[in-house]
Write an enzyme that holds these catalytic residues in place. Structure first.
Site, PDB file in Angstrom:
ATOM      1  N   GLU A  13      -2.960   5.399  -1.074  1.00  0.00           N
ATOM      2  CA  GLU A  13      -1.608   5.091  -0.128  1.00  0.00           C
ATOM      3  C   GLU A  13      -1.158   6.200   0.659  1.00  0.00           C
ATOM      4  O   GLU A  13      -0.538   6.029   1.603  1.00  0.00           O
ATOM      5  CB  GLU A  13      -0.683   4.483  -1.275  1.00  0.00           C
ATOM      6  N   ARG A  22       0.807  -1.336   0.007  1.00  0.00           N
ATOM      7  CA  ARG A  22      -0.143  -0.108   0.089  1.00  0.00           C
ATOM      8  C   ARG A  22       1.005   1.230   0.126  1.00  0.00           C
ATOM      9  O   ARG A  22       0.717   2.209   0.855  1.00  0.00           O
ATOM     10  CB  ARG A  22      -0.869  -0.002   1.098  1.00  0.00           C
ATOM     11  N   CYS A  23       1.981   1.226  -1.007  1.00  0.00           N
ATOM     12  CA  CYS A  23       2.669   2.538  -1.198  1.00  0.00           C
ATOM     13  C   CYS A  23       3.322   2.390  -2.186  1.00  0.00           C
ATOM     14  O   CYS A  23       3.471   1.419  -3.093  1.00  0.00           O
ATOM     15  CB  CYS A  23       3.793   2.745   0.177  1.00  0.00           C
TER      16      CYS A  23
END
Ligand code: CDP
Length: 789
Positions: free
Chosen positions: A743, A373-374
């Site tokens: 994100e 999630r980045c």
């Protein structure tokens, strides 16, 4: 906040429409891979290694074959006959599908049991006897670089060490010069530990090879169906599985977060078995397998340095990263960026000297390096710069908010060229931080903190003002395995004015069925509820690189807008023909063209589309369809200002997050409610690495917290109340001015929490603790700094 230009009935940008997909999700009507049941389907279970590094002396399948229902056991040697025992990784490394002689990490796939039921497959798995000859594993990435360390990748001819790659950005000499002359230098060693995405749904697939038609349908949990289809064709093309004979279907997905981007051995084994046996094969991981063997995230050891003046001006930063990739580099990064987009680590601040260098190494840990999630390692970058910024403020005795305000890139200085080569598109960092400070009541909190500190109580306020980099990416720089990172939309409007739109991305819970429809509604005036959105089937969707790294809105969202505008151009021509005027005499107002100066003379989009099938101008192509492959000119640079307030119990080290204010700037917002949901979820996934999560291995390579009893995932109970808000600086190059958002909270959250905790502990001289900051670590640091003397 984005102003709504359309009515609620049309439901374009800015409307908080309820998610279309929720009706099926909340009524148990979602359709996931494990829901697929095909006639004659077989089940697969995988025998995994208890050792982190061992020779396989023998695999005895005799007892397993006696288990009722067991059909066969597949080993690496079986796959070797078809040259399917190795596969490429997304980073152009190689990975075993099944080993022929050596296992390289604990929980690695050793062989696969195929049976008529999942229970028989599991019983068969327990009955397989494997004889190992354990070897001493290499677990420490620093020791892995020691010339005396055993070379792990003996499969690579001529490989003499465990080094994978070196990468750098910025100006080394200029940065060194600034450091040499600076008043203040901060240096901190940080470890951003290995964590796991722990999506609710584990990975799995149903491989269905049709021997008669030489066709494979692969139902699977993938965030990037088209890329996977290409990879399967590359791996298995030599046995006749060429790309036109492969259909990848990614049904509903219960969370991906990056963990469903890589190709896992289980997928390839299932395909191989289905290909050989001619029956569908289902493989669904269990929870422990998912946690222990699937791609991990983070695991960067960072030496972070900042040079500044004693007045608080940041002059330069320098970062040296050691990336532990486990036994193979199976990260999911764009080819040119093996360190991901970590070089955004210069942050939101205005200075022009920086240098980043990184080396990656092999160890006996599971492979990977996904961007949980980045946007490709931005979380690690933001943790490093935001911790450094706070340490700098503390060192010179300046308020961390004031120091940030002093150093921010000014809103008039965009587009801004960063010292590591990025061009930030837009931003207004001062406005974001000011809003967060106003909402949280910053001045009053600092006063309260001083009073508490005087009484010996521990209260901390932590700030994180981060810049994200999302929307990979411009094709000149961004590819995965050579495939350029554009994305796509295809819109087909039916004669009655209702539409179907298909995309190269794949939602895993982000709400694309709703938000993509809203973009098209905004552009064409067709009500969002009349636009059906489809993703995840390579037979029908246009080619795209998938959903991860918050890229869907910046790429496929843009494609939806551009494809809609192509249709609007066609609509103008048809309207001119129907109204018997020149195209230049027409004006567009959501959902209709009208004659300038005579608004009563108009044609609605529905009338125009109907004419496209029934009464279009001679010579014009019939129908109303458009496709667009969008190649973004730049990435988008969302930002945020987060403030966290903690209270710490001095005796136990227990941390209580009292307030958390998150002000995000993701440009124009498509659906405020969905964005808020994204931020809430992302912030909870920020608390996780900041305070709870870390995969821990002992020196023998055993994972010590390989179940959810020991690996702490925050639940609703541990989640603070989030206070969210927005500022808005539209992206100047994106067709609808939007930037990604998915994100930002996971990226910006951890340093706000870490900074708050360290701020609370700073009266004792504590300047840094690596995340996750647990009560034990707090108590230990306090003890070491004499708090209990
Ligand atoms: O690639 P992914 O969908 O994970 O991330 P994203 O592009 O940041 O979008 C996450 C969700 O938020 C999608 O449903 C977007 O359409 C929505 N979103 C929005 O409504 N407005 C924005 N400016 C950005 C995203």
């Amino acid at each position: 906040m984005t102003q709504c230009k359309t009515s609620k009935e049309i439901g374009g940008m800015g409307h908080s429409l309820k998610r279309k997909e929720d009706a099926r999700f909340i009524q148990g009507k979602g359709h996931y891979v494990d829901d697929i049941k095909l006639p004659g389907m077989l089940y697969m279970d995988i025998v995994r290694s208890p050792y982190a590094y061992a020779k396989i002396k023998s695999i005895n399948i005799e007892e397993a074959m006696k288990v009722p229902g067991v059909i066969t056991v597949v080993t690496g040697k079986d796959l070797e006959k078809y040259k399917l025992h190795w596969m490429p990784t997304l980073m152009s490394d190689t990975q075993m599908v099944l080993p022929t002689d050596t296992v390289m990490y604990q929980a690695q796939e050793v062989c696969a049991v195929i049976a008529t039921s999942k229970y028989a497959a599991r019983d068969g798995r327990e009955a397989v006897k494997v004889e190992y000859e354990p070897m001493k594993p290499v677990m420490d990435p620093f020791k892995s670089l020691d010339p005396a360390a055993p070379v792990l990748r003996t499969d690579k001819p001529g490989k003499k060490d465990n080094h994978i790659w070196h990468w750098q950005a910025g100006d080394k000499e200029k940065t060194a010069q600034v450091f040499a002359n600076a008043d203040v230098v901060i240096k901190q060693q940080m470890h951003i530990p290995r964590i796991h995405v722990v999506s609710i749904e584990t990975c799995g697939c149903v491989a269905d090879y049709d021997k008669v038609n030489h066709h494979l349908t692969m139902y699977m949990t993938t965030q990037a169906p088209h890329a996977i289809r290409t990879v399967i064709a590359l791996v298995a093309g030599h046995v006749g599985l060429s790309e036109e004979r492969i259909r990848v279907v990614s049904p509903d997905i219960g969370g991906g977060f990056g963990g469903k981007v890589p190709v896992y051995p289980g997928y390839v084994i299932a395909i191989a078995v289905s290909f050989l046996v001619g029956k569908p094969v289902k493989w669904i991981e269990d929870r422990s397998e998912n946690l222990q063997a699937d791609s991990f995230a983070r695991d960067y050891h960072i030496t972070a340095e900042l040079a500044g003046t004693k007045e608080g001006k940041i002059l330069a930063t320098r970062f040296k990263v050691l990336a532990d990739h486990g036994y193979t580099d199976a990260a999911a990064n764009p080819s040119k960026f093996p360190l991901g987009l970590f070089s955004i680590c210069t942050g939101s601040y205005d200075y022009n000297a920086a240098f980043v260098e990184a080396d990656a190494v092999y160890t006996n840990k599971p492979p990977g390096g996904v961007a949980y999630r980045c946007s490709f390692r931005v979380t690690e970058a933001v943790q490093a710069i935001e911790r450094l910024t706070d340490m700098f403020a503390k060192k010179i005795g300046k308020d961390p908010a004031e120091l940030r305000m002093q150093n921010f890139i000014k809103k008039e200085d965009f587009p801004w060229h960063s010292p590591t080569g990025w061009i930030y598109d837009s931003g207004n960092y001062q406005a974001g931080l000011q809003k967060a400070m106003d909402v949280v009541g910053y001045a009053a909190l600092r006063k309260e903190q001083a009073e508490k500190q005087a009484r010996g109580e521990l209260m901390g306020i932590g700030i994180s003002t981060f810049t994200e980099i999302v929307g990979a990416g411009p094709s000149k720089d961004f590819d995965i395995l050579g495939i350029k990172m554009f994305d796509s939309a295809e819109i087909r409007v039916h004669p009655t004015g209702k539409a179907i739109a298909r995309f190269g991305t794949k939602s895993q819970g982000q709400g694309h069925e709703t938000t993509y429809a809203q973009i098209i509604a905004e552009e064409l005036g067709i009500p969002a509820e009349n636009i059906q959105v489809e993703e995840g089937d390579t037979d029908t969707a246009p080619y795209g690189l998938g959903t991860y790294a918050s890229r869907s809105t910046p790429t496929a969202g843009a494609a939806a807008a551009v494809a809609s505008r192509k249709l609007r151009d066609k609509a103008r021509k048809i309207a001119a023909y129907l109204l018997e005027v020149s195209e230049n005499d027409l004006e567009w107002e959501t959902g209709k063209f009208f004659v300038k100066g005579a608004p009563e003379k108009s044609k609605t989009i529905q009338e125009i589309v109907f004419a496209a099938y029934t009464n279009h101008p001679q010579g014009m192509e019939a129908g109303f369809e458009a496709t667009h492959y969008y190649d973004p000119p730049n990435l988008t640079f969302p930002s945020g200002a987060y403030i966290c307030v903690v209270d710490i119990d001095k005796e136990t080290g227990a941390i209580h997050i009292r307030r958390f204010v998150a002000i995000d700037d993701c440009g124009n917002i498509i659906n405020p409610m969905i964005v808020q949901g994204q931020v809430h979820g992302g912030l909870t996934q920020a608390v996780a690495p900041a305070m709870y999560e870390e995969l821990i291995y002992d020196g023998e390579g055993n994972i010590l917290n390989g179940t959810l009893m020991d690996y702490l995932v925050p639940t609703a109970v541990e989640s603070p109340k989030w206070e969210t808000g927005h500022t808005c600086t539209p992206s100047p190059h994106h067709p609808i001015g939007a930037k990604g958002v998915g994100e930002s909270p996971t990226v910006g959250g951890p340093p706000a929490i870490a900074n708050a905790i360290i701020d609370a502990l700073s009266p004792f001289g504590i300047t840094h603790i690596d995340i996750p900051i647990t009560p034990y670590k707090v108590w230990k640091a306090l003890k070491e700094h004499g708090a209990y003397d």
